[in-house]
Design an enzyme around this catalytic site. Sequence first.
Site, PDB file in Angstrom:
ATOM      1  N   GLU A 337       0.801  -1.226   0.000  1.00 61.81           N
ATOM      2  CA  GLU A 337       0.000   0.000   0.000  1.00 61.81           C
ATOM      3  C   GLU A 337       0.841   1.286   0.000  1.00 61.81           C
ATOM      4  O   GLU A 337       0.632   2.190   0.818  1.00 61.81           O
ATOM      5  CB  GLU A 337      -0.971  -0.022   1.177  1.00 61.81           C
ATOM      6  CG  GLU A 337      -1.918  -1.213   1.094  1.00 61.81           C
ATOM      7  CD  GLU A 337      -2.885  -1.335   2.268  1.00 61.81           C
ATOM      8  OE1 GLU A 337      -2.843  -0.473   3.172  1.00 61.81           O
ATOM      9  OE2 GLU A 337      -3.672  -2.297   2.279  1.00 61.81           O
ATOM     10  N   GLU A 462      -5.850  -9.780  -2.849  1.00 57.41           N
ATOM     11  CA  GLU A 462      -6.719  -9.743  -1.667  1.00 57.41           C
ATOM     12  C   GLU A 462      -8.177  -9.591  -2.097  1.00 57.41           C
ATOM     13  O   GLU A 462      -8.808  -8.568  -1.835  1.00 57.41           O
ATOM     14  CB  GLU A 462      -6.307  -8.605  -0.733  1.00 57.41           C
ATOM     15  CG  GLU A 462      -4.861  -8.692  -0.267  1.00 57.41           C
ATOM     16  CD  GLU A 462      -4.467  -7.579   0.691  1.00 57.41           C
ATOM     17  OE1 GLU A 462      -5.372  -6.984   1.319  1.00 57.41           O
ATOM     18  OE2 GLU A 462      -3.258  -7.302   0.805  1.00 57.41           O
TER      19      GLU A 462
END
Length: 626
Positions: A337, A462
């Site tokens: 991220e 994910e």
Amino acid sequence: MFRRRLPVLLLPLSLLAAELRAQNAPVPQQAETGTLGADWTSPTQAGVQYVTVVPTATINGQSPGTAARIITYSVTFPGAGSYDLYARVRIGSGGANDDSFYYGNGFGSKLPADDTNWITVNQLNGVGYTGATEVVTGAGGGQQQVWKWLNLSAFNGGEPPISFTVPAGGLTQTFQIGAREDGLDIDKFVFGETGRFFTVANLDAGAQGSTTPPVVFTPTGLPMAAGKPKFLGGVYSNPQKPFFNNYFNQVTPENAGKWGSVEAVRNVMNWTELDSAYALAQRKGYPFKMHTLIWGAQQPIWIEDLPASEQLREINEWFAAVAQRYPNIAQIEVVNEPTNDLPLNGSTGNNGPNTPGSGAGNYYNALGGAGTTGWDWVITSFQLARQYFPTTQLLLNDYGVASSTANAQRYLGIMNLLVARNLVDGVGIQGHAFETRNVSAANFAANLTTLASAGKPLYITELDIDGVNAANPPVLDDAIQLAEYQRIFPTLWEHPAVKGITLWGYRPGHWRTAQGAYLANGDNTERPALVWLKNYVRSTVLGTRANQANAALTLAPNPASHGRFQVQGGERVQAIRVFDLNGRLVQEIPGANRATVEVALSVAPGMYLVQVQEAQGITSRKLVVE
């Protein structure tokens, strides 16, 4: 008068003892009735009195550490035998930072700082049972900030669990618990006879459990993507372990591989759950992906205030420790991220602001900060990863990067910086429900194609899709989840640049359990979306993948004496680029569209990465120069 005696039927002593043991009633113990150490308090909220430990900046890694962090109980049992330990707990808003404690390794008074005296119970955030009729076994799907029951004797939360043996001559026993993380509330314990099955309602009432095992659905068959050119993997944690091998053929640890989970206390490493995930992958031959090395969340608190030079030294030690313990990692999400959560206190990204003590790491500047590229800290992270993991596929990972054209372009820019330095091998793209919802499949596919232009394979890392309706409060809705899976999953699975998909959980205990994102129920039965997904993946024939590596390509001899070797088995080789382990381009050789190319390197002895570009894609091979 003579009276005839009737025969007396005597049970064998072993059966009589068993019958007596079977009558042992459960033993409830209110948590606040013990002798509380000075660090414990006993508040009351909504009619429930419970115990919780006062906040503390540090925790002991494997034991309470001091007597102040211990509660002692005197428990009297109705009879001898084996008992399992149940607990009613509530996890605070800190989630994974509020979800652990210790209980004594057997009865008796324990030494506060002796690790062998204590059983660590961790990762309680996503497990437990709340439904009255649920049988409390090993995992469950209870979430944070709700009261839930656990069977501590059946749940491995960091160390193998135990049952408790009560001897005939010692029905009154001393039992102790110890504090680990603050934010965990404990209402009561129940000692229930081993071999019985207790529901939540049984435990709430202190009632006897059943000797009849609950009837549950048992999945069968091979992983969904068995034999396919792409993997369909799963996230691996205690709630997600049951029947993992019947659905998935790739393994990603959920929280166990995050630095803050492994080294919450400096130089005290907890590898237990990560070892479990890695061992499964090795045993079954599944690719193992390490999640994650560098991130702006769930990092050790203790690193935040160290000098930058010391932070960098600790980062090197973290990389080295992972590399030494897990030599066969297929993939690593090196940085997680980067566009949303910088490892920097004060950062105000989408997950910010990162405040001191939040677990952001605060080592952004130790890695180079923005630097001249704007992303020097990411580049440094990948340089270190290439050094410590020279044969592992290195990935960048982020969310929101395929649901927005602007985000895809920004993410592509970071990828291209890494590609130019030969530091990255794949593009990680999260796919949570909040990303895919309300984004057309066509737009998602177009953004995937944009990201594939970096010349690296794509991985959906994910994926989860919610399954509740818009009622207030939301209600589980199978039809909504099924329709969304049918809309979005084929776009991802059939895209030629996507080489694998990992579901971020499939059972209760899922991080989006409240949103109904799990695919299997607590009794293992499959929701309609899972039934469809199994049939779709197993029956769909996938076409030739774009940018496919050439499995037949070899470097010979390898090791190469004095840097001389041949590229063999190529198809119209266009160029050969050689990089050192820091990602620096050391030599480039034109391929002239030949199948075999002679190469003579002018480099020092060592290991290098040889990247061969052909018409159909890029193939990378490691080369040792002697």
